[in-house]
Design a protein around this motif. Structure first.
Motif, PDB file in Angstrom:
ATOM      1  N   LEU A 165       0.845  -1.200   0.000  1.00  0.00           N
ATOM      2  CA  LEU A 165       0.000   0.000   0.000  1.00  0.00           C
ATOM      3  C   LEU A 165       0.881   1.251   0.000  1.00  0.00           C
ATOM      4  O   LEU A 165       0.575   2.242  -0.680  1.00  0.00           O
ATOM      5  CB  LEU A 165      -0.905   0.014   1.234  1.00  0.00           C
ATOM      6  CG  LEU A 165      -2.045  -1.014   1.269  1.00  0.00           C
ATOM      7  CD1 LEU A 165      -2.734  -0.984   2.626  1.00  0.00           C
ATOM      8  CD2 LEU A 165      -3.052  -0.750   0.151  1.00  0.00           C
ATOM      9  N   ALA A 166       1.976   1.194   0.742  1.00  0.00           N
ATOM     10  CA  ALA A 166       2.879   2.346   0.799  1.00  0.00           C
ATOM     11  C   ALA A 166       3.402   2.667  -0.597  1.00  0.00           C
ATOM     12  O   ALA A 166       3.378   3.827  -1.040  1.00  0.00           O
ATOM     13  CB  ALA A 166       4.036   2.058   1.752  1.00  0.00           C
ATOM     14  N   VAL A 167       3.858   1.633  -1.300  1.00  0.00           N
ATOM     15  CA  VAL A 167       4.396   1.850  -2.652  1.00  0.00           C
ATOM     16  C   VAL A 167       3.283   2.348  -3.576  1.00  0.00           C
ATOM     17  O   VAL A 167       3.485   3.240  -4.402  1.00  0.00           O
ATOM     18  CB  VAL A 167       5.027   0.551  -3.196  1.00  0.00           C
ATOM     19  CG1 VAL A 167       5.446   0.722  -4.646  1.00  0.00           C
ATOM     20  CG2 VAL A 167       6.217   0.140  -2.338  1.00  0.00           C
ATOM     21  N   ALA A 168       2.075   1.792  -3.429  1.00  0.00           N
ATOM     22  CA  ALA A 168       0.973   2.132  -4.332  1.00  0.00           C
ATOM     23  C   ALA A 168       0.539   3.588  -4.184  1.00  0.00           C
ATOM     24  O   ALA A 168       0.317   4.270  -5.180  1.00  0.00           O
ATOM     25  CB  ALA A 168      -0.209   1.203  -4.076  1.00  0.00           C
ATOM     26  N   VAL A 169       0.429   4.053  -2.943  1.00  0.00           N
ATOM     27  CA  VAL A 169      -0.013   5.442  -2.743  1.00  0.00           C
ATOM     28  C   VAL A 169       0.988   6.406  -3.387  1.00  0.00           C
ATOM     29  O   VAL A 169       0.605   7.338  -4.102  1.00  0.00           O
ATOM     30  CB  VAL A 169      -0.182   5.752  -1.240  1.00  0.00           C
ATOM     31  CG1 VAL A 169      -0.302   7.242  -1.008  1.00  0.00           C
ATOM     32  CG2 VAL A 169      -1.418   5.044  -0.707  1.00  0.00           C
ATOM     33  N   ALA A 170       2.275   6.151  -3.167  1.00  0.00           N
ATOM     34  CA  ALA A 170       3.293   7.002  -3.792  1.00  0.00           C
ATOM     35  C   ALA A 170       3.189   6.913  -5.306  1.00  0.00           C
ATOM     36  O   ALA A 170       3.288   7.914  -6.014  1.00  0.00           O
ATOM     37  CB  ALA A 170       4.684   6.577  -3.326  1.00  0.00           C
ATOM     38  N   ARG A 187       3.003  20.065  -2.985  1.00  0.00           N
ATOM     39  CA  ARG A 187       2.197  19.673  -1.832  1.00  0.00           C
ATOM     40  C   ARG A 187       1.715  18.244  -1.962  1.00  0.00           C
ATOM     41  O   ARG A 187       1.664  17.498  -0.981  1.00  0.00           O
ATOM     42  CB  ARG A 187       1.011  20.620  -1.675  1.00  0.00           C
ATOM     43  CG  ARG A 187       1.428  21.976  -1.109  1.00  0.00           C
ATOM     44  CD  ARG A 187       0.282  22.941  -1.052  1.00  0.00           C
ATOM     45  NE  ARG A 187      -0.835  22.434  -0.259  1.00  0.00           N
ATOM     46  CZ  ARG A 187      -1.964  23.110  -0.079  1.00  0.00           C
ATOM     47  NH1 ARG A 187      -2.110  24.294  -0.639  1.00  0.00           N
ATOM     48  NH2 ARG A 187      -2.937  22.609   0.641  1.00  0.00           N
ATOM     49  N   VAL A 188       1.364  17.860  -3.195  1.00  0.00           N
ATOM     50  CA  VAL A 188       0.912  16.487  -3.400  1.00  0.00           C
ATOM     51  C   VAL A 188       2.060  15.517  -3.129  1.00  0.00           C
ATOM     52  O   VAL A 188       1.876  14.479  -2.497  1.00  0.00           O
ATOM     53  CB  VAL A 188       0.385  16.311  -4.842  1.00  0.00           C
ATOM     54  CG1 VAL A 188       0.143  14.844  -5.135  1.00  0.00           C
ATOM     55  CG2 VAL A 188      -0.896  17.110  -5.022  1.00  0.00           C
ATOM     56  N   ILE A 189       3.258  15.871  -3.601  1.00  0.00           N
ATOM     57  CA  ILE A 189       4.417  14.988  -3.402  1.00  0.00           C
ATOM     58  C   ILE A 189       4.644  14.756  -1.909  1.00  0.00           C
ATOM     59  O   ILE A 189       4.779  13.623  -1.448  1.00  0.00           O
ATOM     60  CB  ILE A 189       5.679  15.617  -4.040  1.00  0.00           C
ATOM     61  CG1 ILE A 189       5.560  15.561  -5.567  1.00  0.00           C
ATOM     62  CG2 ILE A 189       6.940  14.903  -3.576  1.00  0.00           C
ATOM     63  CD1 ILE A 189       6.661  16.310  -6.293  1.00  0.00           C
ATOM     64  N   ILE A 190       4.636  15.843  -1.144  1.00  0.00           N
ATOM     65  CA  ILE A 190       4.901  15.711   0.282  1.00  0.00           C
ATOM     66  C   ILE A 190       3.770  14.941   0.971  1.00  0.00           C
ATOM     67  O   ILE A 190       4.012  14.011   1.739  1.00  0.00           O
ATOM     68  CB  ILE A 190       5.120  17.102   0.915  1.00  0.00           C
ATOM     69  CG1 ILE A 190       6.439  17.676   0.384  1.00  0.00           C
ATOM     70  CG2 ILE A 190       5.143  17.016   2.438  1.00  0.00           C
ATOM     71  CD1 ILE A 190       6.749  19.068   0.865  1.00  0.00           C
ATOM     72  N   GLY A 191       2.536  15.277   0.630  1.00  0.00           N
ATOM     73  CA  GLY A 191       1.401  14.588   1.247  1.00  0.00           C
ATOM     74  C   GLY A 191       1.408  13.100   0.943  1.00  0.00           C
ATOM     75  O   GLY A 191       1.211  12.266   1.839  1.00  0.00           O
ATOM     76  N   ALA A 192       1.655  12.758  -0.311  1.00  0.00           N
ATOM     77  CA  ALA A 192       1.632  11.346  -0.713  1.00  0.00           C
ATOM     78  C   ALA A 192       2.748  10.572  -0.023  1.00  0.00           C
ATOM     79  O   ALA A 192       2.551   9.436   0.430  1.00  0.00           O
ATOM     80  CB  ALA A 192       1.772  11.232  -2.231  1.00  0.00           C
ATOM     81  N   LEU A 243       5.190   8.845  -7.937  1.00  0.00           N
ATOM     82  CA  LEU A 243       6.484   8.739  -7.248  1.00  0.00           C
ATOM     83  C   LEU A 243       6.835   7.267  -7.052  1.00  0.00           C
ATOM     84  O   LEU A 243       5.978   6.468  -6.697  1.00  0.00           O
ATOM     85  CB  LEU A 243       6.398   9.415  -5.877  1.00  0.00           C
ATOM     86  CG  LEU A 243       6.025  10.893  -5.896  1.00  0.00           C
ATOM     87  CD1 LEU A 243       5.583  11.337  -4.518  1.00  0.00           C
ATOM     88  CD2 LEU A 243       7.217  11.711  -6.372  1.00  0.00           C
ATOM     89  N   PHE A 244       8.089   6.929  -7.277  1.00  0.00           N
ATOM     90  CA  PHE A 244       8.532   5.564  -7.076  1.00  0.00           C
ATOM     91  C   PHE A 244       9.237   5.505  -5.724  1.00  0.00           C
ATOM     92  O   PHE A 244      10.396   5.880  -5.614  1.00  0.00           O
ATOM     93  CB  PHE A 244       9.467   5.159  -8.215  1.00  0.00           C
ATOM     94  CG  PHE A 244       9.694   3.680  -8.313  1.00  0.00           C
ATOM     95  CD1 PHE A 244       9.009   2.789  -7.508  1.00  0.00           C
ATOM     96  CD2 PHE A 244      10.586   3.175  -9.250  1.00  0.00           C
ATOM     97  CE1 PHE A 244       9.214   1.423  -7.613  1.00  0.00           C
ATOM     98  CE2 PHE A 244      10.795   1.810  -9.363  1.00  0.00           C
ATOM     99  CZ  PHE A 244      10.118   0.928  -8.537  1.00  0.00           C
ATOM    100  N   ASN A 245       8.516   5.073  -4.715  1.00  0.00           N
ATOM    101  CA  ASN A 245       9.071   5.020  -3.366  1.00  0.00           C
ATOM    102  C   ASN A 245       9.782   3.693  -3.147  1.00  0.00           C
ATOM    103  O   ASN A 245       9.151   2.669  -2.926  1.00  0.00           O
ATOM    104  CB  ASN A 245       7.948   5.204  -2.345  1.00  0.00           C
ATOM    105  CG  ASN A 245       8.448   5.127  -0.923  1.00  0.00           C
ATOM    106  OD1 ASN A 245       9.656   5.185  -0.679  1.00  0.00           O
ATOM    107  ND2 ASN A 245       7.528   5.001   0.023  1.00  0.00           N
ATOM    108  N   ILE A 246      11.114   3.729  -3.212  1.00  0.00           N
ATOM    109  CA  ILE A 246      11.889   2.508  -2.983  1.00  0.00           C
ATOM    110  C   ILE A 246      12.247   2.418  -1.508  1.00  0.00           C
ATOM    111  O   ILE A 246      12.904   1.494  -1.076  1.00  0.00           O
ATOM    112  CB  ILE A 246      13.137   2.514  -3.885  1.00  0.00           C
ATOM    113  CG1 ILE A 246      12.688   2.682  -5.320  1.00  0.00           C
ATOM    114  CG2 ILE A 246      13.936   1.223  -3.776  1.00  0.00           C
ATOM    115  CD1 ILE A 246      13.687   2.313  -6.347  1.00  0.00           C
ATOM    116  N   GLY A 247      11.802   3.423  -0.752  1.00  0.00           N
ATOM    117  CA  GLY A 247      12.249   3.508   0.635  1.00  0.00           C
ATOM    118  C   GLY A 247      11.313   2.896   1.647  1.00  0.00           C
ATOM    119  O   GLY A 247      11.473   3.139   2.847  1.00  0.00           O
TER     120      GLY A 247
END
Lengths: 530, 369
Positions: free
Chosen positions: B72-77, B250-255, B82-86
């Motif tokens: 879910l974390a990866v999907a929301v980003a 703002r979307v980047i930070i919120g997501a 955004l590709f959240n590898i973290g």
């Protein structure tokens, strides 16, 4: 006329044409058929282009013109049908094959290497050996001869990036001729040209015709078809619906054949009765990301009940002006006043400006005006999704957005009226109608519109123009930016001409002529100049 | 114009992943054969070990819980472009938050510890994601690079804390003391016993319910709220977002905050539910599996749950396999998991074009979508 002239003057260049018999056409298509999945893009297309003639190909967006040209040029393969070049059947499977068969193509978007010289661009791909020097010298001789023969003078050692768009197009034509093209396809060649540059292009095409080349001109501008072609083929929904001698037809007749019903090319309107200034712009300067000024100190007013047209060759600051007004780009200097507020100093973004009654139909619909992967319904509230009507609190109301989309589709006759359908599945005209419906729906006092009918078919153009004029008559202020001069002349009550980021002149509609505007577009200051 | 590679929606969402999975298992079968074991017997063992018994199911869902959180974390980003590898590092630091609450407030009643542990996990995870998010939004530092780096920083930080600060005095291994029993997440066995169902003792615990709840909330957020709409617009087309008055930074930070908070849920399962202490490397790669889970689940919560259970079954079945077949060791199981990730995640579209051609050939009408 062209047919007789062709057979009389040509010294029978093709080998298998029997003496005395009519010479085979330079290019002949026989029953070309092509499907993409469920879409029947080309249905048994047949027509012939004689050497020494200019053949027009017109049709609305999605009529199958591009597919057909891509088949001729080897990007696609036809499912059925034959292509004959000078009477001989050819099998074209790649652009290289097309070039070998003597077919050259000038694309709408040039295929040039910006930081190469003209000479290097022309020989690119046909260098003739591992070492460049010899090939370049031979090419230079050859090109100088071509330039003399056809009146295609281009500075051979200039970088492409230094040349005007008109000259770049010449390089594209030279490239084709250098590859010994006998058949030349031009795809919407005047889209990026000033009227004067377009005239020069037509003169050039005229000379190529005299030299016996066969030219196919793909365009949606009826005026160009009438001005220069000998014959014209009209396509609709993938099929040829008419092929006629140009001089035996009229723009109205062609338009009707394209659309399949009677259309008005020019929407009637009564004179404007401008009221108070709703939007005023003072000394606006906009810089791009590199800090280069694209709009240089522009000032004007937009009054209630008038349509102001901004004319200019693409890339002269109109786009940046529009985006600065809409709140998408931050100006580096100047003021924009709307409804008693100063938008630049207060740093109001697009959302805040919408709240003040400023709506915006962007120039590039697919890049900015819609989210291509979203449904029509989701797109119909873009920019207005936080309004109370679309939900309660944080949550969206699906029923409200569906009803909103259905209402807009009904009012603007968007087809198919399927809110759940992905927006990219709609035609350009229907996408534009939905965007327009969305922006008008919020009852703005000022409407900014970039390229109202780009990629929109003729039938929808009439509809869109009518709606814009109705808005004007309802007391709204409209700013229309368009590279289509006909559109500016048809819609605007007042015309601002932009060149090099400045408003170089202002004309009332009554005193505006195509020639006057064209000169200003090219940078010649008008008497009313700013 | 219909672009090549259009598939009916059901085939795109249902058939394609199955084909990918089958191919991955076929290749795995070849490798197992080469090792001198019977592929059929091996797969039977895996299936029996993962879903054949109550223990197997318990373990499978226990692993799946971690993968749901990170998926879910990866999907929301991903919906925000955004590709959240973290997620690995965010889960690690998020777990620290949960663990600290459990260590310090273990004497409190469970109903008081639980909300604080959830908030601390989400808060720590979100905080860890905030730094890369801020750098991307305001400074243009690429989020892929920064989140990778933040995984390493998280690992180093946790090593330092466990070795020097949190370690149980007088002990060799770098882990904290055990949480007080009040701070333990009730196990599935206990919960089910209350309603009169006997279930085998496994690490499966109430955190699985939290994971399912998080999936529902993510679905609501992404598709039913104005913020979710703005997030998807910014993710699909940043230019259109600016046009609509949605500020992409703002979307980047919120997501990313939301993404980090979801990854932080892993500690509820792993620390509060199973280990009952803070220890080294407890996410053990779940953050990366989350990427494959999100890809395979098409970033949709329902798909993510299905994919997470599949990967949970692979983990559990794989352990069983290495236990029962001497020629197949732990590394071979990792190979099988790797093949599934490769085919279902990285190479998910390899069979799309041939499949689309097949559909076109047999006249199936490409649907919308």
């Amino acid at each position: 006329m062209s047919d007789e002239a062709g057979s009389a003057t040509a010294p029978g260049r093709n080998s298998d044409g029997a003496a005395g018999a009519a010479r085979a056409p330079a290019l002949e298509l026989r029953a070309i058929d092509k499907r993409f999945g469920a879409v029947h893009a080309n249905r048994a297309i047949s027509f012939a282009v004689a050497a020494g003639s200019i053949h027009g190909l017109i049709g609305e967006n999605g009529a199958g013109k591009s597919t057909l040209m891509n088949i001729i040029y080897g990007f696609h393969r036809a499912d059925a049908g034959e292509i004959l070049v000078h009477g001989r059947k050819v099998d074209i499977t790649s652009p290289q094959g097309a070039i070998a068969a003597g077919i050259g193509m000038v694309h709408q978007h040039f295929m040039l290497v910006e930081n190469f010289t003209v000479l290097e661009n022309v020989v690119l791909g046909v260098e003739g050996g591992a070492l460049l020097a010899g090939g370049l010298t031979a090419a230079r001789r050859e090109l100088e001869k071509l330039a003399r023969d056809y009146g295609l003078e281009v500075p051979l050692d200039s970088m492409i990036s230094e040349l005007s768009v008109g000259l770049q197009q010449r390089v594209e034509i030279l490239k084709a001729l250098y590859r010994r093209a006998e058949i030349l396809i031009l795809d919407e060649p005047t889209a990026v040209l000033t009227p004067q540059e377009a005239d020069q292009l037509f003169k050039m095409l005229g000379r190529l015709r005299e030299q016996g080349k066969a030219i196919i001109l793909v365009t949606h501008k009826l005026r160009e078809i009438m001005a220069i072609t000998d014959r014209v083929t009209v396509m609709r929904q993938g099929a040829v619906v008419a092929e006629v001698m140009t001089k035996k037809t009229s723009p109205r007749g062609l338009a009707e054949k394209m659309v399949g019903r009677a259309v008005l090319l020019q929407v009637d309107k009564c004179p404007a009765t401008p009221g108070v200034a709703l939007l005023s712009v003072t000394d606006l300067e906009v810089r791009d990301r590199l800090g280069v000024p694209r709009v240089k100190g522009v000032s004007f007013e937009l009054r209630a009940g008038e349509i102001v047209g901004v004319a200019g060759v693409a890339g002269n600051g109109q786009s940046e002006l529009l985006e600065a007004l809409a709140g998408i780009r931050e100006p580096s200097r100047g003021e924009i006043r709307l409804g008693g507020r100063e938008l630049v100093r207060e740093q109001l973004d697009a959302r805040a400006r919408r709240a003040l009654g400023l709506a915006h139909v962007p120039e590039d619909r697919l890049r900015m005006g819609v989210v291509a992967s979203f449904s029509a319904e989701a797109n119909a509230m873009l920019g207005y999704h936080d309004r109370p009507r679309y939900g309660r609190g944080l949550f969206l109301d699906g029923a409200a957005s569906l009803a909103g989309c259905e209402a807009k589709m009904k009012e603007f006759d968007v087809r198919p009226a399927q809110p759940a359908l992905r927006i990219s599945a709609f035609s350009g005209g229907n996408q534009q109608k939905l965007v327009l419906a969305r922006e008008i729906d919020a009852d703005p006092s000022v409407l900014l519109i970039g390229q109202p009918t780009r990629g929109v078919d003729i039938g929808a153009i009439e509809f869109i123009h009518r709606r814009l004029i109705a808005l004007r008559d309802a007391g709204k202020a409209l700013l229309v930016v368009s590279v289509e001069l006909d559109e500016i002349l048809g819609l605007a009550d007042r015309i601002l001409v932009m060149n090099g980021g400045e408003i170089i002149g202002e004309l009332a509609r009554a005193e505006a002529t195509e020639e006057k505007i064209g000169l200003m577009m090219a940078g010649v200051r008008g008497e009313g100049g700013a | 114009m219909s672009a090549p590679g259009k598939l009916p929606r059901w085939a795109e969402l249902g058939l394609l992943p199955v084909i990918n999975l089958v191919v991955a298992l076929l290749i795995s079968g070849v490798v197992i054969k080469l090792l001198g074991e019977s592929p059929v017997a091996a797969f039977k063992l895996m299936a029996a070990g993962s879903v054949g018994t109550q223990e197997g199911i318990g373990y499978t869902l226990y692993y799946a819980t971690n993968f749901i959180f990170t998926g879910l974390a990866v999907a929301v980003a991903s919906h925000a472009g955004l590709f959240n590898i973290g997620a690995e590092g965010q889960a690690y630091i998020g777990g620290l938050g949960t663990g600290l609450v459990c260590l310090w407030l273990g004497a409190w009643p469970f109903w008081a510890v639980l909300p604080l542990a959830v908030l601390a996990g989400a808060g720590f995870g979100a905080a860890w994601a905030f730094i890369p998010a801020y750098l991307q939004a305001k400074r243009g530092s690429h989020i892929v690079i920064t989140t990778i780096m933040f995984n390493f920083i998280a690992a180093s930080l946790m090593t330092y804390l466990l070795v020097n600060v949190l370690i149980k005095p007088g002990q060799q291994s770098p882990e904290s003391r055990e949480f007080a029993v009040n701070a333990w997440m009730p196990s599935a066995t206990d919960v089910l016993a209350r309603v009169g169902v006997t279930f085998a003792a496994t690490p499966l615990n109430l955190a699985f319910g939290f994971a399912l709840g998080a999936a529902v909330l993510v679905w609501l957020f992404v598709w039913r709220t104005r913020w979710g709409y703005a997030l998807r617009v910014a993710g699909e087309n940043p230019a259109a977002a600016v046009y609509a008055g949605i500020a992409p930074p703002r979307v980047i930070i919120g997501a990313m905050l939301l993404s980090g908070a979801l990854a932080g849920g892993l500690g509820l399962n792993e620390l509060m539910g199973s280990q009952h202490r803070i220890l080294m490397d407890f996410p053990s790669g779940a953050g990366f599996v989350g990427i494959a889970v999100a890809l395979m689940g098409r970033n949709h919560p329902a798909g993510i749950i299905v994919a997470a259970v599949l990967f949970g079954a692979l983990y559990q079945g794989g352990s069983q396999l290495s236990f029962d077949m001497p020629k197949i060791n732990r590394d071979m199981v990792v190979v099988i998991q790797g093949l599934v990730i490769l085919l279902c995640g990285a190479m998910e579209n390899v069979f799309k074009a041939p499949l689309a051609a097949l559909f076109a050939k047999f006249g199936a009408k490409p649907g919308v979508g």
